[in-house]
Design a protein around this motif. Sequence first.
Motif, short mmCIF file in Angstrom:
data_model
loop_
_atom_site.label_atom_id
_atom_site.label_comp_id
_atom_site.label_asym_id
_atom_site.label_seq_id
_atom_site.Cartn_x
_atom_site.Cartn_y
_atom_site.Cartn_z
N MET A 1 0.82 -1.21 0.00
CA MET A 1 0.00 0.00 0.00
C MET A 1 0.86 1.27 0.00
O MET A 1 0.43 2.32 -0.49
N MET A 2 2.06 1.17 0.59
CA MET A 2 2.94 2.34 0.66
C MET A 2 3.89 2.41 -0.53
O MET A 2 4.54 3.43 -0.73
N GLY A 3 3.97 1.34 -1.31
CA GLY A 3 4.88 1.30 -2.43
C GLY A 3 5.85 0.15 -2.32
O GLY A 3 5.79 -0.67 -1.40
N GLU A 4 6.77 0.07 -3.29
CA GLU A 4 7.75 -1.01 -3.30
C GLU A 4 8.88 -0.73 -2.34
O GLU A 4 9.18 0.43 -2.03
N GLY A 5 9.52 -1.79 -1.86
CA GLY A 5 10.62 -1.59 -0.94
C GLY A 5 11.14 -2.87 -0.35
O GLY A 5 10.90 -3.97 -0.87
N VAL A 6 11.84 -2.75 0.77
CA VAL A 6 12.44 -3.88 1.45
C VAL A 6 12.46 -3.55 2.94
O VAL A 6 12.26 -2.38 3.32
N ALA A 7 12.67 -4.53 3.77
CA ALA A 7 12.71 -4.30 5.22
C ALA A 7 14.01 -4.84 5.80
O ALA A 7 14.65 -5.73 5.21
N VAL A 8 14.38 -4.30 6.95
CA VAL A 8 15.61 -4.73 7.63
C VAL A 8 15.29 -5.00 9.10
O VAL A 8 14.62 -4.20 9.76
N LYS A 9 15.78 -6.13 9.59
CA LYS A 9 15.74 -6.41 11.02
C LYS A 9 17.01 -5.82 11.62
O LYS A 9 18.11 -6.32 11.39
N PRO A 10 16.91 -4.69 12.36
CA PRO A 10 18.11 -3.97 12.77
C PRO A 10 18.92 -4.68 13.85
O PRO A 10 18.37 -5.31 14.76
N ALA A 11 20.24 -4.53 13.75
CA ALA A 11 21.13 -5.10 14.75
C ALA A 11 21.56 -4.06 15.77
O ALA A 11 22.02 -4.39 16.86
N ASN A 12 21.46 -2.78 15.40
CA ASN A 12 21.77 -1.70 16.34
C ASN A 12 20.82 -0.53 16.07
O ASN A 12 19.97 -0.61 15.19
N GLY A 13 20.98 0.55 16.83
CA GLY A 13 20.03 1.66 16.75
C GLY A 13 20.50 2.87 16.00
O GLY A 13 19.92 3.96 16.15
N THR A 14 21.52 2.73 15.15
CA THR A 14 22.01 3.87 14.37
C THR A 14 21.40 3.83 12.97
O THR A 14 21.66 2.91 12.19
N PHE A 15 20.60 4.85 12.66
CA PHE A 15 19.91 4.91 11.37
C PHE A 15 20.46 6.08 10.56
O PHE A 15 20.53 7.21 11.06
N VAL A 16 20.85 5.80 9.33
CA VAL A 16 21.50 6.80 8.49
C VAL A 16 20.64 7.09 7.26
O VAL A 16 19.64 6.41 7.00
N ALA A 17 21.05 8.08 6.51
CA ALA A 17 20.39 8.39 5.24
C ALA A 17 20.78 7.32 4.23
O ALA A 17 21.97 7.09 3.99
N PRO A 18 19.81 6.66 3.61
CA PRO A 18 20.14 5.61 2.64
C PRO A 18 20.56 6.17 1.28
O PRO A 18 21.03 5.42 0.42
N VAL A 19 20.42 7.50 1.11
CA VAL A 19 20.73 8.14 -0.16
C VAL A 19 20.84 9.64 0.11
O VAL A 19 20.30 10.16 1.10
N ALA A 20 21.56 10.34 -0.73
CA ALA A 20 21.66 11.79 -0.57
C ALA A 20 20.35 12.45 -0.99
O ALA A 20 19.67 11.99 -1.91
N GLY A 21 19.99 13.52 -0.30
CA GLY A 21 18.77 14.23 -0.65
C GLY A 21 18.33 15.17 0.44
O GLY A 21 19.10 15.50 1.36
N GLU A 22 17.09 15.59 0.37
CA GLU A 22 16.52 16.54 1.33
C GLU A 22 15.59 15.81 2.30
O GLU A 22 14.76 15.00 1.87
N ILE A 23 15.72 16.10 3.59
CA ILE A 23 14.81 15.55 4.59
C ILE A 23 13.48 16.29 4.46
O ILE A 23 13.37 17.46 4.82
N VAL A 24 12.50 15.62 3.89
CA VAL A 24 11.20 16.27 3.67
C VAL A 24 10.17 15.84 4.71
O VAL A 24 9.06 16.37 4.74
N GLN A 25 10.54 14.88 5.54
CA GLN A 25 9.64 14.49 6.62
C GLN A 25 10.44 13.99 7.81
O GLN A 25 11.28 13.11 7.70
N LEU A 26 10.15 14.56 8.95
CA LEU A 26 10.72 14.11 10.21
C LEU A 26 9.83 14.67 11.32
O LEU A 26 9.99 15.81 11.74
N GLY A 27 8.87 13.87 11.74
CA GLY A 27 7.88 14.33 12.69
C GLY A 27 8.40 14.37 14.11
O GLY A 27 9.54 13.96 14.41
N GLU A 28 7.55 14.84 15.02
CA GLU A 28 7.93 14.96 16.42
C GLU A 28 8.23 13.59 17.04
O GLU A 28 9.03 13.49 17.97
#
Length: 646
Positions: free
Chosen positions: A520-547
Amino acid sequence: MKGLGGLQRLGKSLMLPIAVLPAAGLLNRLGASDVLKIPFINAGGNAIFTYLALLFAMGIAIGLSKDGNGAAALSGAIVYFILNFGVIGIDKNISMGVFAGFIAGLCTPILYNRFCDKMNDNPYFNGRHVAILLNAVAAIILVLIFGVIWPFIQDGLNSINGWIVSSGAIGAAVFGFANRMLIPTGLHHVLNTYLWFGFGKYHGVTGDINRFFAGDPTAGTYQVGFFPIMMFGLPGAALAMVLRAKKEKRKETFGMMLSVALTAFLTGITEPIEFSFMFLAYPLYIVHAVLTGISGLITNLLGIKLGFSFSAGAIDFALNYTHGTKAWELIPIGVVFFFIYFGIFYWAIKKFDIKTPGREDDDGLAYAGAGLFTDQAAPAGDSAAAVTKDKYQVMAEKYFSALGGNENLDRIDYCTTRLRIKVKDTDKVDEASVKRAGARGVVKIDKQNVQIIVGTDVEFVADHLKAIASPQAAGTITQTQPRPTEEHGTASGSEQIYAPVTGETIPLTEVPDPVFSQGMMGEGVAVKPANGTFVAPVAGEIVQLGETKHAYGILTSLGEEILVHIGLDTVGLKGEGFTAHVKQGDHVSAGQIVITADLSVIREKAKSDITSIVVTNSMENKFAFDWSDPGKVEAGKTILFESRVK
């Protein structure tokens, strides 16, 4: 389960096993000796009735599970087998019947929901497997409990059986009245369970429906009274509504009422008609409930017996006619009820100026041809809003707004005729706007549960509503946010999308949330994280980052909208455990830290820590994707997929 909201979920879960009954009834009747006389077809239908308790155990378990996985159904089946046959080892006179399945289905999700999303690092022994094993152990405890108390419960049920049998037609009348009165809450399925599937016994089967198909001449008592009402009475009410509609709306009303009247007549699904007047004139609905009880009284006093596999419509009437007793008498009785309903509704609608379909005040929606609505309420000059749309899309958009949007939405679900919505606060739901958008009624169950009565096409509205709403009612990259501009225009070429977190990839289809797994949200993939550091997967503009910081969106130079959604149900954490290192509007490079998260908090308090990486505008069909093989990934270094402009 809590309060009425929990009973709502139980009622919906009961619909899953009940939904197979039409197939069972069809096979049973077509294979019967008085129809096609094909024994193996008849035996196939009988098998479903015989093992209905098992279907209840599996259906309720999966319906109440929080991930809807088949492992919940398997766990329910195991608990049922251990409970049903274990209590016989304690007392050979115990016969739990369909109740064993009911209890197994109710108890299974308690442990299953606790463990199903834990220890998912090991595909061969994960939380679901642990839940199945623990439920098998817990089933032994259930055996010990019910092995002791069930004989007393069984004596109580036998006493109830005796009272119902002795009350005869009066009991059928009371049941018919209560059944209709519970329709607004959706709890009639719970009421039906005992009488239709657990009451009485004949050749090893229980319940009014099962006994009817097993050939019990006394069965059908609690079904026969619905035939005159569903096939004749409510269509009479529908005709009255058509004739009382405003002249300019009569043709439109006729088309709508014809469809719901035929639905009631053929299938016995009556909610679309009932909800067209239930909340507008509740006293009239009470009259309808009383008439249903009277129908049950009259048909039983006359000794008429007929059952159904799904509901009291013409299809079941025709299939089961030769199996019934004096079934032909339902036709003249139904005709009488047709005129009674027509007369009462025709008089009451005019007398009390009831705003039934076709009599309502003008609102923002109008028909623009088959299957289409036009939004007349759009501001003058707003050509985008005035465009003709699919009617279900228009309804969903208006429902979404009236429900309070993502800030208020928690869960979207539906059953045969109604949306079942869980919100943060039902006081924020605009009932008037919901009704103006086309709803036949709105039921606020409690502070967090509301139902919108749509009709038999509810599934199409639900699909559009789920597409509009973001996962777990969290924010997503929508068309109100920055779109590709000249700077971020859809360029030619390709770009690589890297893993936003270290861990192991899993297919998006295996994410335990249909918003993601069903695309429903579109195509993609998922990751079961091993740690809590999340980075930008690609260069670009942060257009969404809620409270809440549990999701962030990046607009790339190629024009892709990449959503990284950390965990499931993490919006409920309200930012707990998340730290943002950038802000909305910032430009980031691939591999730059965006969020650090405390995975222990997420794993303890949220549904799952599985992180979804989705191209939310992939449905525009502008991009082609080359997906990397699944396996372990490192944040900012391992390529998940490569995108290129078509």
